[in-house]
Design a protein around this motif. Structure first.
Motif, PDB file in Angstrom:
ATOM      1  N   MET A   1     -17.233 -76.626  58.525  1.00  0.00           N
ATOM      2  CA  MET A   1     -17.204 -77.642  59.661  1.00  0.00           C
ATOM      3  C   MET A   1     -17.704 -79.046  59.261  1.00  0.00           C
ATOM      4  N   THR A   2     -16.982 -79.919  59.920  1.00  0.00           N
ATOM      5  CA  THR A   2     -17.492 -81.281  59.572  1.00  0.00           C
ATOM      6  C   THR A   2     -18.450 -81.726  60.263  1.00  0.00           C
ATOM      7  N   SER A   3     -19.258 -82.979  59.527  1.00  0.00           N
ATOM      8  CA  SER A   3     -20.440 -83.222  60.683  1.00  0.00           C
ATOM      9  C   SER A   3     -19.909 -84.568  61.233  1.00  0.00           C
ATOM     10  N   ARG A   4     -18.629 -84.925  61.105  1.00  0.00           N
ATOM     11  CA  ARG A   4     -18.287 -86.232  61.828  1.00  0.00           C
ATOM     12  C   ARG A   4     -18.228 -86.012  63.325  1.00  0.00           C
ATOM     13  N   PRO A   5     -18.659 -87.096  64.148  1.00  0.00           N
ATOM     14  CA  PRO A   5     -18.395 -86.926  65.449  1.00  0.00           C
ATOM     15  C   PRO A   5     -17.330 -86.492  66.118  1.00  0.00           C
ATOM     16  N   LEU A   6     -17.156 -86.046  67.433  1.00  0.00           N
ATOM     17  CA  LEU A   6     -16.015 -85.628  67.961  1.00  0.00           C
ATOM     18  C   LEU A   6     -14.977 -87.032  68.238  1.00  0.00           C
ATOM     19  N   PRO A   7     -13.792 -86.594  67.962  1.00  0.00           N
ATOM     20  CA  PRO A   7     -12.921 -88.014  67.895  1.00  0.00           C
ATOM     21  C   PRO A   7     -12.637 -88.526  69.627  1.00  0.00           C
ATOM     22  N   ARG A   8     -12.278 -89.599  69.768  1.00  0.00           N
ATOM     23  CA  ARG A   8     -12.269 -89.902  71.096  1.00  0.00           C
ATOM     24  C   ARG A   8     -11.251 -89.498  72.012  1.00  0.00           C
ATOM     25  N   PRO A   9     -10.007 -89.090  71.846  1.00  0.00           N
ATOM     26  CA  PRO A   9      -9.262 -87.979  72.342  1.00  0.00           C
ATOM     27  C   PRO A   9      -9.836 -86.904  73.151  1.00  0.00           C
ATOM     28  N   PRO A  10     -10.602 -86.061  72.416  1.00  0.00           N
ATOM     29  CA  PRO A  10     -11.421 -84.959  73.326  1.00  0.00           C
ATOM     30  C   PRO A  10     -12.247 -85.546  74.112  1.00  0.00           C
ATOM     31  N   LEU A  11     -12.906 -86.488  74.014  1.00  0.00           N
ATOM     32  CA  LEU A  11     -13.790 -87.069  74.928  1.00  0.00           C
ATOM     33  C   LEU A  11     -13.308 -87.622  76.257  1.00  0.00           C
ATOM     34  N   ILE A  12     -12.193 -88.542  75.797  1.00  0.00           N
ATOM     35  CA  ILE A  12     -11.400 -89.006  76.963  1.00  0.00           C
ATOM     36  C   ILE A  12     -10.631 -88.022  77.960  1.00  0.00           C
ATOM     37  N   LEU A  13     -10.163 -87.227  77.124  1.00  0.00           N
ATOM     38  CA  LEU A  13      -9.099 -86.021  77.634  1.00  0.00           C
ATOM     39  C   LEU A  13      -9.915 -85.027  78.459  1.00  0.00           C
ATOM     40  N   GLY A  14     -10.936 -84.757  77.845  1.00  0.00           N
ATOM     41  CA  GLY A  14     -11.989 -83.641  78.323  1.00  0.00           C
ATOM     42  C   GLY A  14     -12.623 -84.390  79.706  1.00  0.00           C
ATOM     43  N   ALA A  15     -12.963 -85.488  79.594  1.00  0.00           N
ATOM     44  CA  ALA A  15     -13.579 -86.182  80.923  1.00  0.00           C
ATOM     45  C   ALA A  15     -12.193 -86.195  81.988  1.00  0.00           C
ATOM     46  N   ALA A  16     -10.955 -86.683  81.605  1.00  0.00           N
ATOM     47  CA  ALA A  16      -9.981 -86.719  82.375  1.00  0.00           C
ATOM     48  C   ALA A  16      -9.659 -85.277  82.924  1.00  0.00           C
ATOM     49  N   GLY A  17     -10.161 -84.199  82.539  1.00  0.00           N
ATOM     50  CA  GLY A  17      -9.841 -83.138  82.816  1.00  0.00           C
ATOM     51  C   GLY A  17     -10.416 -82.504  84.230  1.00  0.00           C
ATOM     52  N   VAL A  18     -11.585 -83.401  84.603  1.00  0.00           N
ATOM     53  CA  VAL A  18     -12.260 -83.121  85.930  1.00  0.00           C
ATOM     54  C   VAL A  18     -11.637 -83.767  86.790  1.00  0.00           C
ATOM     55  N   LEU A  19     -10.693 -84.762  86.724  1.00  0.00           N
ATOM     56  CA  LEU A  19     -10.089 -85.572  87.746  1.00  0.00           C
ATOM     57  C   LEU A  19      -9.344 -84.785  88.620  1.00  0.00           C
ATOM     58  N   PRO A  20      -8.691 -83.457  88.035  1.00  0.00           N
ATOM     59  CA  PRO A  20      -7.751 -82.722  89.204  1.00  0.00           C
ATOM     60  C   PRO A  20      -8.540 -81.995  90.276  1.00  0.00           C
ATOM     61  N   PRO A  21      -9.733 -81.476  89.926  1.00  0.00           N
ATOM     62  CA  PRO A  21     -10.643 -81.059  90.869  1.00  0.00           C
ATOM     63  C   PRO A  21     -11.265 -82.052  92.013  1.00  0.00           C
ATOM     64  N   LEU A  22     -11.380 -83.269  91.309  1.00  0.00           N
ATOM     65  CA  LEU A  22     -12.170 -84.225  92.091  1.00  0.00           C
ATOM     66  C   LEU A  22     -10.955 -84.764  93.092  1.00  0.00           C
ATOM     67  N   LEU A  23      -9.780 -84.793  92.597  1.00  0.00           N
ATOM     68  CA  LEU A  23      -8.543 -85.116  93.515  1.00  0.00           C
ATOM     69  C   LEU A  23      -8.563 -84.142  94.739  1.00  0.00           C
ATOM     70  N   CYS A  24      -8.670 -82.891  94.226  1.00  0.00           N
ATOM     71  CA  CYS A  24      -8.413 -81.814  95.436  1.00  0.00           C
ATOM     72  C   CYS A  24      -9.617 -81.997  96.429  1.00  0.00           C
ATOM     73  N   VAL A  25     -10.832 -82.194  95.911  1.00  0.00           N
ATOM     74  CA  VAL A  25     -12.050 -82.342  96.835  1.00  0.00           C
ATOM     75  C   VAL A  25     -11.837 -83.626  97.763  1.00  0.00           C
ATOM     76  N   ALA A  26     -11.360 -84.826  97.222  1.00  0.00           N
ATOM     77  CA  ALA A  26     -10.953 -85.979  98.046  1.00  0.00           C
ATOM     78  C   ALA A  26      -9.880 -85.872  98.912  1.00  0.00           C
ATOM     79  N   LEU A  27      -8.672 -85.026  98.447  1.00  0.00           N
ATOM     80  CA  LEU A  27      -7.729 -84.530  99.581  1.00  0.00           C
ATOM     81  C   LEU A  27      -8.141 -83.684 100.661  1.00  0.00           C
ATOM     82  N   SER A  28      -9.037 -82.854 100.338  1.00  0.00           N
ATOM     83  CA  SER A  28      -9.519 -81.926 101.418  1.00  0.00           C
ATOM     84  C   SER A  28     -10.467 -82.470 102.296  1.00  0.00           C
ATOM     85  N   LEU A  29     -11.232 -83.420 101.920  1.00  0.00           N
ATOM     86  CA  LEU A  29     -12.004 -84.085 102.759  1.00  0.00           C
ATOM     87  C   LEU A  29     -11.459 -85.308 103.566  1.00  0.00           C
TER      88      LEU A  29
END
Length: 151
Positions: A1-29
C-alpha cells in the motif's frame, strides 16, 4: 500500500456524500408535508451507503486473499441489515422513527468493523480520519432523521 495521502476526489466526494441526508433533514424541518418522503429518502440513502461499506470490506478481504468465511459474512451483513431495517416501514408494518435510529447507530459503529477488517486500507494516510468523519456525519444525520420522522 502507498504512503501517499488520499487524493482530493475521495475527500471532496466523500464530504459531498453527507449532502443528501442533510438535504433530507432540511426538507423535513422546512415543510412538514415533505417529512415522510424526505425521511424515507434519507433512510434509503443511509441503507445504500451502508451496503457500499460492505462492498469495501468485501474488496478488502479479496485484496488480502482472505480464505476465512467471517470477513465475507461481515461484508454481506450491511446490505442485509439495511434491507431488514428499512423493509417494515416500506411495507407499512413499522415506523421510520424506529428504523432510522437503528440504521444510524449501525452506521456509527461501522468504523469498528473497519478497525477489525480493514488493515490494508487503514494504512493509507488520511483514510481513518475521513472514515470517522463520514460515518459520524451520516450516522448522526440518520439518527436526527429518526427523531423528526413522522410517527
Amino acid at each position: 500500500m502507498t504512503s501517499r495521502p488520499l487524493p482530493r476526489p475521495p475527500l471532496i466526494l466523500g464530504a459531498a456524500g453527507v449532502l443528501p441526508p442533510l438535504l433530507c433533514v432540511a426538507l423535513s424541518l422546512a415543510d412538514p408535508t415533505l417529512a415522510w418522503p424526505a425521511t424515507v429518502a434519507g433512510g434509503v440513502y443511509a441503507a445504500l451507503i451502508l451496503s457500499f461499506l460492505g462492498g469495501l470490506w468485501w474488496m478488502e478481504a479479496l485484496i488480502r486473499g482472505e480464505g476465512r468465511t467471517g470477513p465475507y459474512l461481515a461484508a454481506v451483513a450491511p446490505s442485509l441489515i439495511g434491507w431488514a431495517v428499512m423493509l417494515p416501514p416500506m411495507l407499512g408494518t413499522g415506523s421510520l422513527a424506529g428504523a432510522l435510529p437503528i440504521l444510524g447507530l449501525v452506521i456509527l459503529l461501522t468504523p469498528l468493523v473497519d478497525a477489525r477488517l480493514g488493515g490494508t486500507v487503514r494504512q493509507m494516510p488520511g483514510w481513518w480520519r475521513l472514515r470517522l468523519a463520514l460515518s459520524t456525519g451520516l450516522g448522526g444525520l440518520t439518527l436526527l432523521l429518526g427523531l423528526i420522522a413522522p410517527r
